[in-house]
Write a protein that holds these residues in place. Structure first.
Motif, PDB file in Angstrom:
ATOM      1  N   PRO A 121       0.819  -1.226   0.000  1.00 41.42           N
ATOM      2  CA  PRO A 121       0.000   0.000   0.000  1.00 41.42           C
ATOM      3  C   PRO A 121       0.848   1.271   0.000  1.00 41.42           C
ATOM      4  O   PRO A 121       0.307   2.367  -0.087  1.00 41.42           O
ATOM      5  N   LEU A 122       2.170   1.119   0.088  1.00 39.60           N
ATOM      6  CA  LEU A 122       3.058   2.278  -0.003  1.00 39.60           C
ATOM      7  C   LEU A 122       3.376   2.639  -1.451  1.00 39.60           C
ATOM      8  O   LEU A 122       3.983   3.668  -1.713  1.00 39.60           O
ATOM      9  N   LEU A 123       2.962   1.786  -2.384  1.00 40.04           N
ATOM     10  CA  LEU A 123       3.291   1.997  -3.798  1.00 40.04           C
ATOM     11  C   LEU A 123       2.602   3.244  -4.355  1.00 40.04           C
ATOM     12  O   LEU A 123       1.434   3.504  -4.057  1.00 40.04           O
ATOM     13  N   ALA A 124       3.336   3.996  -5.170  1.00 38.59           N
ATOM     14  CA  ALA A 124       2.776   5.195  -5.795  1.00 38.59           C
ATOM     15  C   ALA A 124       1.658   4.805  -6.759  1.00 38.59           C
ATOM     16  O   ALA A 124       1.736   3.766  -7.415  1.00 38.59           O
ATOM     17  N   PRO A 125       0.594   5.623  -6.865  1.00 38.89           N
ATOM     18  CA  PRO A 125      -0.522   5.298  -7.763  1.00 38.89           C
ATOM     19  C   PRO A 125      -0.090   5.040  -9.204  1.00 38.89           C
ATOM     20  O   PRO A 125      -0.635   4.150  -9.862  1.00 38.89           O
ATOM     21  N   GLU A 126       0.900   5.806  -9.700  1.00 35.24           N
ATOM     22  CA  GLU A 126       1.352   5.617 -11.079  1.00 35.24           C
ATOM     23  C   GLU A 126       1.957   4.232 -11.284  1.00 35.24           C
ATOM     24  O   GLU A 126       1.719   3.573 -12.303  1.00 35.24           O
ATOM     25  N   LYS A 127       2.732   3.775 -10.302  1.00 35.65           N
ATOM     26  CA  LYS A 127       3.339   2.440 -10.399  1.00 35.65           C
ATOM     27  C   LYS A 127       2.285   1.345 -10.251  1.00 35.65           C
ATOM     28  O   LYS A 127       2.360   0.305 -10.899  1.00 35.65           O
ATOM     29  N   PHE A 128       1.301   1.601  -9.401  1.00 35.44           N
ATOM     30  CA  PHE A 128       0.188   0.663  -9.258  1.00 35.44           C
ATOM     31  C   PHE A 128      -0.543   0.505 -10.588  1.00 35.44           C
ATOM     32  O   PHE A 128      -0.832  -0.615 -11.041  1.00 35.44           O
ATOM     33  N   ASN A 129      -0.786   1.627 -11.240  1.00 36.45           N
ATOM     34  CA  ASN A 129      -1.473   1.607 -12.532  1.00 36.45           C
ATOM     35  C   ASN A 129      -0.669   0.837 -13.577  1.00 36.45           C
ATOM     36  O   ASN A 129      -1.224   0.076 -14.383  1.00 36.45           O
ATOM     37  N   THR A 130       0.653   1.003 -13.555  1.00 33.41           N
ATOM     38  CA  THR A 130       1.520   0.294 -14.514  1.00 33.41           C
ATOM     39  C   THR A 130       1.409  -1.216 -14.327  1.00 33.41           C
ATOM     40  O   THR A 130       1.291  -1.971 -15.301  1.00 33.41           O
ATOM     41  N   ILE A 131       1.437  -1.667 -13.071  1.00 36.46           N
ATOM     42  CA  ILE A 131       1.324  -3.100 -12.788  1.00 36.46           C
ATOM     43  C   ILE A 131      -0.010  -3.644 -13.285  1.00 36.46           C
ATOM     44  O   ILE A 131      -0.078  -4.702 -13.921  1.00 36.46           O
ATOM     45  N   ILE A 132      -1.076  -2.913 -12.999  1.00 31.69           N
ATOM     46  CA  ILE A 132      -2.420  -3.353 -13.399  1.00 31.69           C
ATOM     47  C   ILE A 132      -2.534  -3.440 -14.921  1.00 31.69           C
ATOM     48  O   ILE A 132      -3.036  -4.429 -15.481  1.00 31.69           O
ATOM     49  N   GLU A 133      -2.034  -2.417 -15.611  1.00 31.11           N
ATOM     50  CA  GLU A 133      -2.145  -2.381 -17.074  1.00 31.11           C
ATOM     51  C   GLU A 133      -1.275  -3.427 -17.753  1.00 31.11           C
ATOM     52  O   GLU A 133      -1.717  -4.129 -18.667  1.00 31.11           O
TER      53      GLU A 133
END
Length: 587
Positions: A121-133
């Motif tokens: 949950p410390l991950l930046a939203p942009e990096k989270f989005n990259t993983i999901i995509e």
């Protein structure tokens, strides 16, 4: 037959003398992690498996579940996941704190053959989005408290399902209803947003049990790395990896049925997943703390009185500062492990009340902490100061099923005892691969001339004649300053010997004239935050470091940022420095 004397650690394996059994004959169960958890607990179903506690009642009373209920919830999760249309080897994402449902979702996914990607949950939203995509993830399990942080990502694209949890799912119905009403806790609204309870309720309608999926090389979980080499990656850990780690730990005899394990680790950390599995298979009672409590650890140790605890230097630092430790109220427990980063010498001395020449003779029960070393790529573990093997400053000997050696960096040329080189490890705990990243995988997994695949850890140090590894610095940190190689790890090592320093992180930034320069970011104990101490620090560096290694600048901060593993967050520290000093660096 007389043993061959080679002077090479991986051939002589001197650490085996610390085990009273043949570790190389251990058998790894050929089954899924769920099947291992189920088999190993078939005769203790009514024992307490999990006890979750929070600060709302000072961590004194928690909600508990038995192994019978624990395994039942795993099966219910699998049924519910199947109704979402999730297939074998499909990736789902988990953005959860250390709660019961986080564990249930990992084992439940395993029954179906799906693969959870545990995201910190410390991950930046942009990096989270990259993983999901990049992984086309369609089903996301998220703690509702994290929704505000990630809502823009969740709202910019369509997912099949986003399942929200609030941490009250385990509570009795009347209590969670009351607390949700009192605190106005609601499931976020949006297309395909559903509550975890609704998700589970649908699965309970399925009467037929799902046959557990098993493939030895199935990726049981994906855990993100902190990007030490600058490239964030997803580490694929298989059922075999996790079962090997559990077998390794349980075989040591340190963990006994009904032992109390104080667990503050997220499952988005490899050792958190590893600990989850070996405590489950070992029949321990795990007390889960979902909050970040590094500053309350001394109180928790005193209140809960566990047999086992795993943490990092930040936990040790806060223990030493605590009134409970100063007053002598904290006694050594059976197994307190510190990993993630090497302890400062002064901190190790204070906790264990030993000097730098101390070597354990027999098994000492009065040592407060024992160090360990591992990596995400080796299922979190690897080395540990087994009882009888403790040496001041060492991070231990290999755990069973692991073989270590020190090599010329990047090669398969093994170096003799007491010779500095890169630590490499081989065995069944070594990861399968980095997710969709063959290039990075090939950098760290190398087939040596002995035919074995070795994990190149990037840790520089040496192995002594007893098989103990002494860690010095990271290989990847080396940089060029005015044409000369500089090791930030050596700067950090020196600064960590200064007792007035609480924490240190050495970052490397570009310089218009000197190529790259080291910046020492330092946090001092409050009573030492003065110009005299700062002058002392600079003098020590001038007198003990080569010219090119002397920090270009000393930056003093009240606290240094930490990552999910409790280490100083170097990437964040660097970005903070560059944002503040961008104009100065361009001059």
């Amino acid at each position: 037959m007389k043993e061959e004397i080679t002077n090479y650690p991986s051939k002589e394996k001197p650490w085996l003398k610390y085990y009273d059994y043949d570790t190389e004959k251990l058998e790894i169960p050929k089954m899924s992690i769920y099947q291992m958890a189920s088999l190993y607990n078939k005769d203790r179903l009514d024992n307490i498996a999990l006890d979750i506690r929070t600060g709302k009642n000072n961590f004194k009373k928690g909600v508990t579940i038995t192994y019978r209920e624990y395994l039942k919830r795993m099966r219910e999760f699998a049924k519910s996941l199947s109704l979402l249309g999730v297939k074998e080897n499909e990736i789902i994402s988990l953005v959860l704190p250390n709660i019961i449902e986080s564990r249930v979702s990992i084992y439940g996914s395993n029954i179906l053959g799906a693969t959870p990607y545990a995201i910190t949950p410390l991950l930046a939203p942009e990096k989270f989005n990259t993983i999901i995509e990049e992984n086309n993830i369609q089903n996301i399990f998220m703690f509702s408290m994290f929704y505000e942080k990630y809502k823009n990502v969740l709202n910019i694209r369509k997912y099949k399902n986003v399942i929200f949890l609030d941490g009250m799912e385990t509570m009795p119905t009347f209590l969670k209803t009351y607390l949700r009403f009192k605190n106005n806790i609601k499931v976020p609204t949006g297309d395909n947003f559903i509550s975890y309870e609704e998700f589970i309720r649908e699965g309970k309608k399925l009467k037929k049990e799902i046959t557990p999926y098993y493939d030895e090389e199935h990726t049981a979980i994906i855990v993100g790395t902190s990007g030490t080499t600058g490239v964030p990656k997803g580490v694929c850990l298989t059922d075999k990896n996790l079962n090997a780690a559990a077998t390794s730990h349980i075989s040591t005899g340190l963990f006994e049925e009904n032992d109390v394990f104080l667990d503050v680790l997220l499952q988005s950390i490899a050792y958190g997943v590893s600990a989850m599995h070996y405590t489950t298979c070992g029949g321990l009672k795990s007390v889960l703390i979902p909050e970040l409590v590094s500053d309350k650890l001394a109180y928790l140790l005193k209140t809960i009185n566990p047999d086992h605890f795993l943490g990092g230097p930040i936990h040790c630092l806060n223990i030493v500062k605590s009134e409970e430790f100063k007053n002598g109220e904290l006694k050594p427990i059976k197994n307190y492990v510190s990993g993630g980063a090497t302890l400062k010498k002064e901190l190790e001395k204070k906790l264990n009340k030993v000097d730098e020449n101390f070597k354990e003779n027999g098994t000492r029960s009065d040592l407060f902490v024992r160090q360990g070393l591992g990596s995400t790529e080796n299922t979190g573990g690897g080395l540990y100061q087994m009882p009888g093997s403790y040496k001041f400053g060492s991070v231990g000997i290999p755990l069973p099923l692991n073989t270590i050696g020190v090599f010329t960096p990047g090669t398969d040329i093994e170096l003799p005892f007491n010779t500095m080189g890169e630590l490499c490890i081989t065995g069944p705990c070594v990861m399968k691969e980095y997710l969709n990243n063959e290039k990075e995988t090939n950098k760290v997994l190398k087939k040596h001339s002995d035919g074995k695949v070795w994990l190149h850890m990037g840790d520089i140090g040496y192995i002594d004649k007893d098989g103990c590894f002494f860690h010095k610095h990271r290989l990847s940190d080396i940089f060029m300053r005015r044409g000369f190689n500089v090791h930030p790890g050596k700067i950090t090592e020196l600064l960590n010997t200064i007792p007035e320093i609480k924490a240190v992180g050495v970052i490397v930034v570009e310089h218009p004239i000197e190529e790259m320069v080291p910046i020492a970011c330092i946090s001092l104990y409050n009573e030492f935050d003065n110009d005299k101490v700062k002058e002392k620090i600079e003098n020590i560096c001038r007198n003990n470091l080569d010219d090119m290694a002397i920090p270009y600048e000393y930056v003093y901060m009240e606290e240094l940022p930490l990552n999910a593993g409790g280490k100083v967050n170097i990437p964040l520290l660097k970005s903070m420095y560059e944002e503040k000093n961008s104009l100065k660096l361009k001059k």
